[in-house]
Design a protein around this motif. Structure first.
Motif, PDB file in Angstrom:
ATOM      1  N   GLU A  34      10.046 -36.841   7.366  1.00 33.70           N
ATOM      2  CA  GLU A  34      10.466 -38.685   7.839  1.00 33.70           C
ATOM      3  C   GLU A  34      10.201 -38.647   9.440  1.00 33.70           C
ATOM      4  OE1 GLU A  34       8.750 -40.420   4.905  1.00 33.70           O
ATOM      5  OE2 GLU A  34       9.128 -38.929   3.864  1.00 33.70           O
ATOM      6  N   ASN A  35      11.040 -37.914   9.846  1.00 30.40           N
ATOM      7  CA  ASN A  35      11.149 -38.192  11.432  1.00 30.40           C
ATOM      8  C   ASN A  35      10.464 -37.344  12.092  1.00 30.40           C
ATOM      9  OD1 ASN A  35      12.230 -38.602  13.886  1.00 30.40           O
ATOM     10  ND2 ASN A  35      14.132 -38.297  13.153  1.00 30.40           N
ATOM     11  N   PRO A  36       9.862 -38.529  12.942  1.00 30.04           N
ATOM     12  CA  PRO A  36       8.344 -38.844  13.011  1.00 30.04           C
ATOM     13  C   PRO A  36       8.920 -37.115  15.022  1.00 30.04           C
ATOM     14  CG  PRO A  36       8.221 -40.797  13.420  1.00 30.04           C
ATOM     15  CD  PRO A  36       9.612 -40.320  12.634  1.00 30.04           C
ATOM     16  N   SER A  37      10.430 -36.610  14.944  1.00 32.94           N
ATOM     17  CA  SER A  37      10.472 -35.848  16.279  1.00 32.94           C
ATOM     18  C   SER A  37      11.136 -34.716  15.692  1.00 32.94           C
ATOM     19  CB  SER A  37      11.727 -36.503  16.802  1.00 32.94           C
ATOM     20  OG  SER A  37      12.231 -38.011  17.722  1.00 32.94           O
ATOM     21  N   SER A  38      11.222 -34.476  14.263  1.00 30.16           N
ATOM     22  CA  SER A  38      11.765 -33.762  13.378  1.00 30.16           C
ATOM     23  C   SER A  38      10.186 -33.290  13.266  1.00 30.16           C
ATOM     24  CB  SER A  38      12.441 -33.374  12.303  1.00 30.16           C
ATOM     25  OG  SER A  38      13.238 -34.695  12.375  1.00 30.16           O
ATOM     26  N   TYR A  39       9.330 -33.540  12.746  1.00 26.55           N
ATOM     27  CA  TYR A  39       8.080 -33.586  12.178  1.00 26.55           C
ATOM     28  C   TYR A  39       7.311 -32.691  13.980  1.00 26.55           C
ATOM     29  CZ  TYR A  39       3.156 -33.500  10.685  1.00 26.55           C
ATOM     30  OH  TYR A  39       1.998 -33.487  10.412  1.00 26.55           O
ATOM     31  N   ASN A  40       7.298 -33.270  14.612  1.00 27.57           N
ATOM     32  CA  ASN A  40       7.051 -32.664  15.142  1.00 27.57           C
ATOM     33  C   ASN A  40       7.599 -31.829  16.304  1.00 27.57           C
ATOM     34  OD1 ASN A  40       5.281 -35.316  15.449  1.00 27.57           O
ATOM     35  ND2 ASN A  40       5.894 -36.126  17.003  1.00 27.57           N
ATOM     36  N   ILE A  41       8.637 -31.297  16.362  1.00 28.07           N
ATOM     37  CA  ILE A  41       9.085 -29.429  16.174  1.00 28.07           C
ATOM     38  C   ILE A  41       8.502 -28.912  15.279  1.00 28.07           C
ATOM     39  CG2 ILE A  41      11.364 -28.608  16.981  1.00 28.07           C
ATOM     40  CD1 ILE A  41      12.472 -30.723  17.738  1.00 28.07           C
ATOM     41  N   ARG A  42       8.986 -29.099  14.082  1.00 27.61           N
ATOM     42  CA  ARG A  42       8.402 -28.147  13.279  1.00 27.61           C
ATOM     43  C   ARG A  42       6.797 -27.904  13.175  1.00 27.61           C
ATOM     44  NH1 ARG A  42      12.600 -29.994  12.754  1.00 27.61           N
ATOM     45  NH2 ARG A  42      14.008 -29.070  11.495  1.00 27.61           N
TER      46      ARG A  42
END
Length: 90
Positions: free
Chosen positions: A8-16
């Motif tokens: 859900e968190n955009p930062s976590s999503y972008n890293i993955r």
């Protein structure tokens, strides 16, 4: 798709997302993946939400009293605080 949908968190999503993109680009370059379509086509990085912090007027005044305005560094810090909080005569 299922792997990325769990974040859900955009930062976590972008890293993955970036990690998967690099991996799939590597597999295509090495010849392990042969396909007309990249698995991440159509997906984009997410924009992080802005963070707005609300402070009471007395908290802002206390914050502005912290830098020593008699020194260069203190006056610089005071000016930066004014710019960051949008000081309009509190």
């Amino acid at each position: 798709m299922e792997f990325l949908s769990g974040y859900e968190n955009p930062s976590s999503y972008n890293i993955r997302f970036q990690n998967l993109k690099v991996f799939w680009d590597w597999t295509a370059r090495e010849g392990y993946f042969r396909g007309d379509r990249h698995p991440l086509d159509g997906l984009k990085k997410r924009r992080p939400r802005g963070r707005i912090v609300q402070l009471e007027e007395k908290e802002v005044h206390a914050l502005l009293q912290q830098p020593d305005k008699n020194t260069y560094a203190g006056f610089r810090d005071y000016c930066l605080l004014l710019l960051q909080i949008g000081y309009y005569g509190l």
